[in-house]
Scaffold this motif. Structure first.
Motif, short mmCIF file in Angstrom:
data_model
loop_
_atom_site.label_atom_id
_atom_site.label_comp_id
_atom_site.label_asym_id
_atom_site.label_seq_id
_atom_site.Cartn_x
_atom_site.Cartn_y
_atom_site.Cartn_z
N CYS A 60 -7.35 7.58 -1.81
CA CYS A 60 -7.21 6.41 -0.93
C CYS A 60 -6.03 6.59 0.03
O CYS A 60 -6.07 6.14 1.18
N CYS A 61 -4.99 7.23 -0.46
CA CYS A 61 -3.77 7.37 0.35
C CYS A 61 -3.92 8.35 1.49
O CYS A 61 -3.04 8.46 2.35
N SER A 63 2.19 1.80 -3.37
CA SER A 63 1.14 2.35 -4.24
C SER A 63 0.98 3.84 -4.05
O SER A 63 0.65 4.57 -4.99
N CYS A 64 1.21 4.31 -2.82
CA CYS A 64 1.01 5.71 -2.49
C CYS A 64 2.26 6.56 -2.72
O CYS A 64 2.22 7.79 -2.54
N SER A 65 3.35 5.93 -3.08
CA SER A 65 4.58 6.69 -3.32
C SER A 65 4.48 7.46 -4.64
O SER A 65 3.71 7.11 -5.53
N SER A 82 5.30 5.21 -7.95
CA SER A 82 4.77 3.84 -7.88
C SER A 82 4.86 3.15 -9.24
O SER A 82 4.49 3.73 -10.27
N THR A 84 -6.17 7.16 -6.65
CA THR A 84 -5.18 6.59 -5.71
C THR A 84 -4.86 7.59 -4.60
O THR A 84 -4.78 7.22 -3.42
N ALA A 85 -4.66 8.86 -4.98
CA ALA A 85 -4.29 9.87 -3.98
C ALA A 85 -5.35 10.00 -2.89
O ALA A 85 -5.02 10.20 -1.71
N SER A 126 0.84 -1.21 0.00
CA SER A 126 0.00 0.00 0.00
C SER A 126 0.87 1.25 0.00
O SER A 126 0.58 2.23 -0.71
N LEU A 153 -7.77 1.09 -1.83
CA LEU A 153 -6.91 0.80 -2.98
C LEU A 153 -7.38 -0.46 -3.71
O LEU A 153 -7.36 -0.53 -4.94
N GLN A 177 -7.24 2.18 4.15
CA GLN A 177 -6.46 2.53 2.95
C GLN A 177 -6.34 1.33 2.02
O GLN A 177 -6.50 1.44 0.81
#
Length: 466
Positions: A109-110, A93-95, A98, A106-107, A90, A121, A117
């Motif tokens: 969810c992060c 994914s939020c980096s 990614s 996505t942003a 996770s 995602l 979270q």
């Protein structure tokens, strides 16, 4: 295949209970299927889910999922391993860089943390492809790619095929990909590859057609909903069989919509083939006496192929019928108002067989709005009369123009079709500049090439009609 589907259903049910990352569910799947089948299933599932992702992005995601299961599902591994690993996924994914499939939400969810979270995602997915992009290479090209790297060949095929036909039921998609890869691996080492491919393609013809048919039907179900799919099927039959009545064809349309409603999301291995075959048998029994084309389609012994044949039949020539009587207030606003609205549009479809599905879809939406506005209005008769007057002025011209566009596209070569369009637009818009005419010709030619066919993508085409 049945075991894979049962495991997938269990995982899906777990997700709905808020336990998408439960170690025991994933580990049960991994240990039962084995690493390679687990990996294959994840390529298909994630290619369907992220249909706009690149092969590289899907490969990254599947590699991480398989590595996580392989590491954390081994005997004796601490129970916290999976939770820590899924949290790391996770975080990746939020980096900002990614490697996983991009999604605009996505942003959002992060912004959440922990399980919330992860669930957010996990729920992300792309809009399915409306027009399948997969083009099967020649037999020689297939074998060259297979012999060069069989694993990479299989992975790329699974990704491309599942992305393109992601709306087909999962059991159909699994069966279709499995038999295709079996065909390639068998025929590319055969002493007579051409003969082998011919034989194997005939063997999997039913499954190939079922994939095409169900992907189209389930795409429409997702875009339209069951009631509108019933109407879409009804107008298609009306255009092919203009002598048949509303009462003759409505039960068949309702039966087809019921098949898709039951089977598009089903994990029962034979749901789509079994239910569609039963529906086709009923349709053949009811329609063969009406039209020679339907009679010819129904002579085959394979019911799925018969259905494909019927769905591919062109519309009949426009019949010479009287003007459609407008529905009365008490009909539209009564208990059977929806049925009367469908019946009116059915009569229009009979009279304008060349008008594409997307136009009648828009008219269906308009009829729903009219009923909603007028049946609850203070002066319902005046409201309906106003709509009737507007419809009487605009609708015949609109339908005639749409019918002419699609009829000319079907009958002429594409170059002649564009020349005819340009000439027609010059007559109706003499003051338009050449740049404007060229733009309009391209717009209408593009619309006709995509939206006048039986396989028109509903959402794309709907956005092109105002």
């Amino acid at each position: 295949a049945t075991l894979i589907l049962l495991l997938l259903l269990a995982a899906t049910q777990a997700m709905h209970r808020g336990k998408a990352y439960m170690r025991d569910k994933v580990c049960q799947e991994f240990k039962t299927l084995g690493k390679e089948d687990f990996r294959t299933l994840n390529i298909i599932a994630n290619s369907r889910k992220y249909s706009n992702a690149t092969f590289k992005e899907i490969s990254h995601l599947v590699h991480e999922i398989v590595s996580l299961a392989e590491t954390c599902c081994a005997d004796g591994v601490d129970l916290s391993c999976y939770d820590a690993g899924s949290s790391a996924l996770s975080a990746k994914s939020c980096s900002g860089n990614s490697p996983f499939p991009f999604h605009p939400n996505t942003a959002t969810c992060c912004l959440h943390e922990g399980l919330e979270q992860k669930l957010c995602l996990a729920a992300l997915q792309h809009q399915p492809q409306e027009v399948p992009q997969y083009l099967q290479p020649s037999d020689d090209e297939l074998c060259q790619a297979f012999k060069k790297n069989s694993t990479d060949f299989a992975d790329r095929f699974l990704y491309e095929y599942a992305s393109s036909y992601g709306q087909a039921p999962l059991p159909v998609l699994l069966g279709s990909t499995r038999t295709f890869l079996s065909m390639v691996s068998t025929c590319c080492i055969s002493p007579a590859p051409s003969t082998c491919f011919l034989k194997k393609k005939l063997e999997r013809k039913t499954l190939s057609l079922l994939t095409l048919v169900s992907n189209k039907a389930c795409s429409r179900l997702a875009a339209y909903g069951k009631d509108k799919v019933t109407f879409s099927y009804l107008t298609s039959l009306a255009q092919k069989l203009p002598r048949a009545s509303f009462e003759d064809l409505l039960p068949l349309a309702e039966g087809a919509a019921e098949v898709f409603a039951q089977c598009c999301d089903s994990v029962a291995e034979d749901c789509m083939q079994k239910k569609l075959s039963e529906h086709t048998a009923k349709a053949c029994s009811a329609l063969s006496t009406w039209d020679q084309g339907f009679s010819s389609c129904c002579r085959g012994k394979n019911l799925v192929q018969n259905y494909f044949c019927m769905s591919s039949l062109p519309p009949a020539p426009a019949p010479n019928l009287s003007e459609v009587p407008k529905p009365l207030l008490q009909q539209l606003c009564g208990q059977d108002g929806a049925r009367h609205a469908k019946s009116y549009l059915f009569e229009l479809a009979r009279r304008y067989p060349s008008v594409p599905d997307v136009i009648f879809s828009k008219l269906y939406d308009a009829s729903q709005r009219v009923r909603g506005e007028c049946c609850s209005a203070k002066d319902a008769p005046a409201c309906l009369e106003s709509k009737h007057q507007q419809m009487g002025q605009e609708l015949p011209l609109f339908l005639a123009e749409a019918a002419q566009l699609c009829r000319q596209y079907t009958q002429l070569t594409f170059l002649d079709f564009k020349k005819r369009l340009q000439y027609s637009l010059k007559q109706t818009m003499p003051a338009a500049t050449s740049e404007v005419l060229v733009q309009l010709v391209e717009q209408r030619a593009n619309f006709a090439s995509i939206c006048c066919s039986n396989n028109s993508p509903p959402l794309y085409c709907s956005a092109k009609v105002t």
